[in-house]
Design a protein around this motif. Structure first.
Motif, mmCIF file in Angstrom:
data_model
loop_
_atom_site.group_PDB
_atom_site.id
_atom_site.type_symbol
_atom_site.label_atom_id
_atom_site.label_comp_id
_atom_site.label_asym_id
_atom_site.label_seq_id
_atom_site.Cartn_x
_atom_site.Cartn_y
_atom_site.Cartn_z
ATOM 1 N N ASN A 175 96.293 -15.625 23.645
ATOM 2 C CA ASN A 175 95.625 -15.331 22.379
ATOM 3 C C ASN A 175 94.122 -15.519 22.454
ATOM 4 N N GLU A 177 90.334 -14.918 23.239
ATOM 5 C CA GLU A 177 89.497 -13.722 23.355
ATOM 6 C C GLU A 177 89.038 -13.503 24.788
ATOM 7 N N THR A 179 90.670 -14.274 27.448
ATOM 8 C CA THR A 179 91.792 -13.736 28.213
ATOM 9 C C THR A 179 91.929 -12.234 27.987
ATOM 10 N N ARG A 180 91.792 -11.841 26.725
ATOM 11 C CA ARG A 180 91.876 -10.399 26.435
ATOM 12 C C ARG A 180 90.783 -9.623 27.153
ATOM 13 N N GLN A 181 89.590 -10.197 27.211
ATOM 14 C CA GLN A 181 88.483 -9.543 27.907
ATOM 15 C C GLN A 181 88.788 -9.408 29.392
ATOM 16 N N GLU A 184 91.156 -6.568 29.900
ATOM 17 C CA GLU A 184 90.473 -5.278 29.822
ATOM 18 C C GLU A 184 89.787 -4.952 31.145
ATOM 19 N N GLU A 208 90.682 -1.227 25.727
ATOM 20 C CA GLU A 208 90.877 -2.251 24.691
ATOM 21 C C GLU A 208 92.284 -2.139 24.101
ATOM 22 N N ALA A 211 94.852 -3.311 26.733
ATOM 23 C CA ALA A 211 94.819 -4.770 26.865
ATOM 24 C C ALA A 211 95.490 -5.435 25.670
ATOM 25 N N LEU A 212 95.229 -4.915 24.458
ATOM 26 C CA LEU A 212 95.827 -5.475 23.247
ATOM 27 C C LEU A 212 97.341 -5.310 23.241
ATOM 28 N N GLN A 215 98.827 -7.613 25.796
ATOM 29 C CA GLN A 215 98.718 -8.980 25.268
ATOM 30 C C GLN A 215 99.821 -9.258 24.257
#
Length: 374
Positions: A175, A177, A179-181, A184, A208, A211-212, A215
């Motif tokens: 969760n 940010e 990690t999400r980057q 991507e 994006e 990746a979302l 995730q």
């Protein structure tokens, strides 16, 4: 009438001579204290018997004390006397009770005995001792499997808690940010590495969005029962593998200097030595008062007396009692010896003088009768 006067005179003279002779003989036991000379000629019977034989008397008294009075057997017998043990125990208990009424910190007690206790030094010593004991323990048991220690200590419930902890931490990490980057960036690099096909996918879905979606899918899977079961099986499997390992895997880590330094630092931070040193020792001992009196004091007393009894021969040898008595008697003034003996035996010496007078009178009477008869 003349015969009576003769008898009385001779009886009187005999009594006087007998009493005077015994009195002089008693005096000559002690006097003169030193040898007397006329010019270079030494007067006979000087000094007195005791001053003349004082060195020999001192030696004999020393041997008497060692061989017949202050013997090893007599001292050991006295040390084995239960009445003496009870008296000593009672005295120690009284001193212990008196000590409990005070408020003395460990620091104060150490200062009283001249022991320099520094908290930092104590922390270092304790930490070093603990680390050393761990190192020795690991060396002695490095070939044994870890499960001998951890299998019973860690339960299935603990494994479940660890699995849940790992799942929750994984979800929190996903969760994030950052990690999400990272996801991507990975998708971007992967797509570019696939050339045309990768660019086509990115033209349909942005990195994006991909990746979302990834995730969310991973998080949903981890939150599901299947995801939890997967994590739980993985944790159990790794735990089982760890239990089968020898303790030497921990030894190799522990032998590193950085590991030991870190462990020492952690131990020192957890040790409240300052509080220990300022804490009254009575607060530590009071809960154990009954045990101290019932078990510890009698045990220490018995061990003390046993130790003393076993070392009596060596102590007497070190004290040189015979030589001590000999030196004391040799240095004792003769006048004082005379005073002591006379204070004890004055009555007996008088009786000896009177007996001399009586015997002298009897001899005078016999002489008078023989003179009259002849």
């Amino acid at each position: 009438m003349e015969n009576l006067i003769l008898i009385l005179v001779m009886v009187g003279v005999g009594s006087f001579i007998g009493g005077l002779t015994n009195s002089i003989a008693i005096k000559m036991l002690f006097r003169p204290y030193e040898a007397k000379y006329i010019g270079k000629w030494k007067i006979p019977f000087t000094p007195g018997v005791i001053p003349k034989r004082r060195d020999q008397l001192a030696k004999q008294l020393g041997q008497l004390v060692v061989n017949h009075l202050l013997t090893v057997d007599s001292i050991q017998k006295k040390l084995a006397d239960r009445h003496l043990h009870c008296n000593v125990e009672e005295k120690i208990e009284q001193e212990f009770d008196h000590f409990l009424l005070k408020s003395t910190s460990i620091q104060q007690l150490s200062d009283k005995f001249g022991i320099n206790l520094q908290s930092n030094q104590l922390k270092e010593k304790i930490a070093e001792k603990i680390v050393e004991q761990i190192r020795v323990y690991l060396q002695e048991h490095h070939e044994k499997p870890i499960k001998l220690w951890l299998e019973q200590a860690v339960t299935d419930e603990d494994i479940d808690k660890a699995s849940a902890f790992i799942r929750n931490k994984g979800i929190d990490l996903l969760n994030n940010e950052e990690t999400r980057q990272k996801m991507e960036d990975v998708i971007q690099q992967y797509a570019q590495s696939k050339g045309f096909l990768g660019n086509m996918v990115l033209s349909m879905f942005s990195r994006e969005e991909l990746a979302l979606k990834v995730q969310r899918l991973v998080i949903e899977y981890l939150r599901s029962e299947k995801g939890y079961q997967w994590i739980s099986r993985a944790v159990n499997q790794e735990w089982s593998n760890l239990l089968e390992q020898d303790l030497k895997i921990a030894e190799s880590i522990f032998e590193k200097a950085k590991t030991q330094d870190l462990l020492k630092k952690v131990i020192q931070e957890q040790l409240a030595v300052e509080d220990w040193l300022e804490k009254p020792i009575q607060t530590i001992l009071t809960p154990f008062t009954d045990q101290v009196k019932i078990k510890i004091i009698p045990l220490l007393t018995d061990q003390l007396f046993e130790k003393l009894s076993n070392n009596v021969p060596e102590m007497l040898n070190q004290l040189e009692v015979e030589k001590m008595v000999e030196n004391q008697v040799s240095s004792f003034p003769t006048s004082r010896i005379e005073e002591i003996i006379l204070s004890i035996s004055r009555k007996e010496f008088k009786l000896i003088t009177y007996l001399g007078a009586l015997l002298g009178g009897l001899i005078g009477l016999i002489q008078a009768l023989l003179f009259i008869m002849i």
